[in-house]
Design a protein around this motif. Structure first.
Motif, PDB file in Angstrom:
ATOM      1  N   LEU A 228       0.807  -1.224   0.000  1.00  0.00           N
ATOM      2  CA  LEU A 228       0.000   0.000   0.000  1.00  0.00           C
ATOM      3  C   LEU A 228       0.848   1.285   0.000  1.00  0.00           C
ATOM      4  N   PRO A 229       1.919   1.383   0.797  1.00  0.00           N
ATOM      5  CA  PRO A 229       2.768   2.585   0.682  1.00  0.00           C
ATOM      6  C   PRO A 229       3.350   2.754  -0.722  1.00  0.00           C
ATOM      7  N   LEU A 230       3.722   1.634  -1.354  1.00  0.00           N
ATOM      8  CA  LEU A 230       4.227   1.695  -2.722  1.00  0.00           C
ATOM      9  C   LEU A 230       3.136   2.164  -3.677  1.00  0.00           C
ATOM     10  N   HIS A 231       1.927   1.689  -3.462  1.00  0.00           N
ATOM     11  CA  HIS A 231       0.784   2.117  -4.283  1.00  0.00           C
ATOM     12  C   HIS A 231       0.554   3.619  -4.158  1.00  0.00           C
ATOM     13  N   LEU A 232       0.638   4.142  -2.941  1.00  0.00           N
ATOM     14  CA  LEU A 232       0.440   5.581  -2.728  1.00  0.00           C
ATOM     15  C   LEU A 232       1.555   6.392  -3.385  1.00  0.00           C
ATOM     16  N   ASN A 233       2.795   5.934  -3.239  1.00  0.00           N
ATOM     17  CA  ASN A 233       3.917   6.634  -3.870  1.00  0.00           C
ATOM     18  C   ASN A 233       3.773   6.660  -5.387  1.00  0.00           C
ATOM     19  N   MET A 234       3.286   5.547  -5.927  1.00  0.00           N
ATOM     20  CA  MET A 234       3.113   5.477  -7.382  1.00  0.00           C
ATOM     21  C   MET A 234       1.992   6.398  -7.853  1.00  0.00           C
ATOM     22  N   GLN A 235       0.992   6.632  -7.018  1.00  0.00           N
ATOM     23  CA  GLN A 235      -0.088   7.541  -7.398  1.00  0.00           C
ATOM     24  C   GLN A 235       0.446   8.957  -7.612  1.00  0.00           C
ATOM     25  N   LEU A 236       1.302   9.416  -6.686  1.00  0.00           N
ATOM     26  CA  LEU A 236       1.869  10.757  -6.842  1.00  0.00           C
ATOM     27  C   LEU A 236       2.904  10.787  -7.957  1.00  0.00           C
ATOM     28  N   TRP A 237       3.708   9.746  -8.074  1.00  0.00           N
ATOM     29  CA  TRP A 237       4.712   9.686  -9.143  1.00  0.00           C
ATOM     30  C   TRP A 237       4.042   9.733 -10.521  1.00  0.00           C
ATOM     31  N   ARG A 238       2.965   9.001 -10.643  1.00  0.00           N
ATOM     32  CA  ARG A 238       2.238   9.013 -11.916  1.00  0.00           C
ATOM     33  C   ARG A 238       1.652  10.395 -12.181  1.00  0.00           C
ATOM     34  N   ALA A 239       1.118  11.042 -11.146  1.00  0.00           N
ATOM     35  CA  ALA A 239       0.560  12.391 -11.301  1.00  0.00           C
ATOM     36  C   ALA A 239       1.632  13.374 -11.760  1.00  0.00           C
ATOM     37  N   VAL A 240       2.841  13.254 -11.192  1.00  0.00           N
ATOM     38  CA  VAL A 240       3.943  14.142 -11.573  1.00  0.00           C
ATOM     39  C   VAL A 240       4.331  13.924 -13.033  1.00  0.00           C
ATOM     40  N   LEU A 241       4.430  12.656 -13.458  1.00  0.00           N
ATOM     41  CA  LEU A 241       4.801  12.366 -14.842  1.00  0.00           C
ATOM     42  C   LEU A 241       3.709  12.797 -15.814  1.00  0.00           C
ATOM     43  N   GLU A 242       2.452  12.577 -15.446  1.00  0.00           N
ATOM     44  CA  GLU A 242       1.334  13.022 -16.294  1.00  0.00           C
ATOM     45  C   GLU A 242       1.361  14.535 -16.436  1.00  0.00           C
ATOM     46  N   SER A 243       1.611  15.226 -15.324  1.00  0.00           N
ATOM     47  CA  SER A 243       1.643  16.685 -15.341  1.00  0.00           C
ATOM     48  C   SER A 243       2.808  17.196 -16.187  1.00  0.00           C
ATOM     49  N   ASN A 244       3.963  16.540 -16.090  1.00  0.00           N
ATOM     50  CA  ASN A 244       5.126  16.961 -16.867  1.00  0.00           C
ATOM     51  C   ASN A 244       4.878  16.810 -18.364  1.00  0.00           C
ATOM     52  N   ALA A 245       4.283  15.680 -18.765  1.00  0.00           N
ATOM     53  CA  ALA A 245       3.965  15.472 -20.182  1.00  0.00           C
ATOM     54  C   ALA A 245       2.920  16.481 -20.649  1.00  0.00           C
ATOM     55  N   SER A 246       1.927  16.743 -19.806  1.00  0.00           N
ATOM     56  CA  SER A 246       0.888  17.720 -20.153  1.00  0.00           C
ATOM     57  C   SER A 246       1.480  19.112 -20.315  1.00  0.00           C
ATOM     58  N   GLU A 247       2.426  19.460 -19.430  1.00  0.00           N
ATOM     59  CA  GLU A 247       3.059  20.783 -19.504  1.00  0.00           C
ATOM     60  C   GLU A 247       3.800  20.965 -20.822  1.00  0.00           C
ATOM     61  N   GLN A 248       4.568  19.943 -21.221  1.00  0.00           N
ATOM     62  CA  GLN A 248       5.329  20.055 -22.473  1.00  0.00           C
ATOM     63  C   GLN A 248       4.393  20.120 -23.678  1.00  0.00           C
ATOM     64  N   GLY A 249       3.302  19.349 -23.637  1.00  0.00           N
ATOM     65  CA  GLY A 249       2.326  19.421 -24.720  1.00  0.00           C
ATOM     66  C   GLY A 249       1.657  20.786 -24.792  1.00  0.00           C
ATOM     67  N   ALA A 250       1.312  21.339 -23.618  1.00  0.00           N
ATOM     68  CA  ALA A 250       0.678  22.660 -23.577  1.00  0.00           C
ATOM     69  C   ALA A 250       1.645  23.739 -24.069  1.00  0.00           C
ATOM     70  N   ARG A 251       2.919  23.629 -23.678  1.00  0.00           N
ATOM     71  CA  ARG A 251       3.908  24.627 -24.118  1.00  0.00           C
ATOM     72  C   ARG A 251       4.145  24.513 -25.627  1.00  0.00           C
ATOM     73  N   MET A 252       4.189  23.301 -26.128  1.00  0.00           N
ATOM     74  CA  MET A 252       4.377  23.104 -27.567  1.00  0.00           C
ATOM     75  C   MET A 252       3.227  23.730 -28.347  1.00  0.00           C
ATOM     76  N   THR A 253       2.011  23.520 -27.874  1.00  0.00           N
ATOM     77  CA  THR A 253       0.832  24.100 -28.535  1.00  0.00           C
ATOM     78  C   THR A 253       0.839  25.618 -28.435  1.00  0.00           C
ATOM     79  N   ALA A 254       1.179  26.134 -27.249  1.00  0.00           N
ATOM     80  CA  ALA A 254       1.201  27.589 -27.048  1.00  0.00           C
ATOM     81  C   ALA A 254       2.249  28.263 -27.920  1.00  0.00           C
ATOM     82  N   MET A 255       3.430  27.654 -28.030  1.00  0.00           N
ATOM     83  CA  MET A 255       4.487  28.238 -28.844  1.00  0.00           C
ATOM     84  C   MET A 255       4.162  28.153 -30.334  1.00  0.00           C
ATOM     85  N   ASP A 256       3.463  27.091 -30.724  1.00  0.00           N
ATOM     86  CA  ASP A 256       3.032  26.984 -32.124  1.00  0.00           C
ATOM     87  C   ASP A 256       2.038  28.092 -32.456  1.00  0.00           C
ATOM     88  N   SER A 257       1.100  28.336 -31.545  1.00  0.00           N
ATOM     89  CA  SER A 257       0.124  29.418 -31.748  1.00  0.00           C
ATOM     90  C   SER A 257       0.817  30.775 -31.770  1.00  0.00           C
TER      91      SER A 257
END
Length: 298
Positions: A228-257
């Motif tokens: 369970l502690p590993l499961h909780l750590n993975m929940q935040l780790w996944r959120a961080v990675l999802e957010s990082n990918a989303s940020e780069q996608g958003a920046r790529m779109t914004a710079m293209d515009s």
């Protein structure tokens, strides 16, 4: 009509800006690919851990302090995953507004009683919530300069410890989930207490999988305490990675515009420049003709 030199300077400035935004788009595209690879590799692992934990809670009487459901939710913790840099459109503001909306709708009493705390990951989240006088108990500016699992695990481990000790009765994570390069899902999800029904809803479709009777060594309780502690750590780790990918996608779109807008602006300025130049030439010709006529009359 605007001065020709001023228009030339503006054209040069817009052209330089266009080169910068184009370069930033290319950098964001390169970072996006790396971020997507890390994210897609993590998703199955996080899902399988949740599945195993769900199977354990379903098939045994094992329990853990992180499953405790308090009679009254007095203190709440929000872990908000933003970004360190801007120039990524509404990536941060849209998430922060969604968090504030959730807080106003579901945690109004906690805001009034000042029993709601925030852990801000990223410079933008830190600045936003501190400026609005939220109770930011921890902040991690510069977190995305070097994304490490250990740093993420430390944050979640600390939150889990505070939950187990009764300092908080609920822990939530807010982040941007990667959907596509041009779209993100703003998510606010509860991670503590662990909802045994949601993680237990992991039964496979085949009857043979459901019928398997597993033997746990040393026992189901020991495995659950480790898992369970590993499961909780993975929940935040996944959120961080999802957010990082989303940020780069958003920046790529914004710079293209921004690049396309710079091109349009440059076209308009060149049209104005040509009109101003034509007007100046016409004026000069008119002055020469007028002067010639005056000399001929003399």
């Amino acid at each position: 009509m605007a001065n020709l030199r001023d228009i030339r300077n503006r054209i040069s400035s817009v052209n330089n800006t266009q080169q910068i935004t184009k370069a930033m788009k290319m950098v964001a595209a390169a970072k996006l690919r790396k971020a997507q690879d890390r994210m897609t590799q993590t998703r199955p692992y996080a899902s399988k851990i949740a599945e195993v934990a769900g199977r354990l809670t379903d098939s045994s009487n094992a329990s853990n302090p992180v499953m405790r459901k308090p009679e009254e939710v007095r203190n709440v913790l929000f872990i908000v995953v933003g970004s360190d840099r801007g120039l990524c459109g509404g990536f941060n503001n849209n998430l922060f507004k969604e968090v504030e909306k959730q807080l106003q709708e579901n945690f109004e009493k906690h805001l009034e009683n000042k029993t709601l705390s925030v852990v801000a990951i990223g410079k933008k989240a830190t600045a936003y919530f501190k400026k609005r006088k939220y109770n930011v108990i921890e902040s991690f500016p510069g977190f995305f300069d070097d994304i490490q699992y250990d740093a993420t695990a430390d944050i979640m481990t600390s939150a889990t410890k505070q939950f187990v000790e009764g300092e908080f009765d609920g822990v939530y994570i807010a982040y941007n989930e990667f959907k596509s390069v041009i779209a993100q899902n703003r998510k606010v999800q509860q991670v503590l207490p662990i909802d045994t029904e949601s993680i237990g809803n992991t039964k496979t479709d085949t009857a043979s999988e459901q019928a398997i009777d597993y033997i746990y060594e040393p026992n189901s309780q020991a495995i659950l305490d480790r898992l369970l502690p590993l499961h909780l750590n993975m929940q935040l780790w996944r959120a961080v990675l999802e957010s990082n990918a989303s940020e780069q996608g958003a920046r790529m779109t914004a710079m293209d515009s921004a690049t396309e807008n710079a091109k349009d602006l440059e076209k308009e300025l060149r049209l104005k420049y040509n009109q101003a130049r034509q007007s100046a030439i016409t004026t000069e010709i008119s002055e020469i003709v007028s002067g010639a006529q005056a000399l001929s009359e003399d």
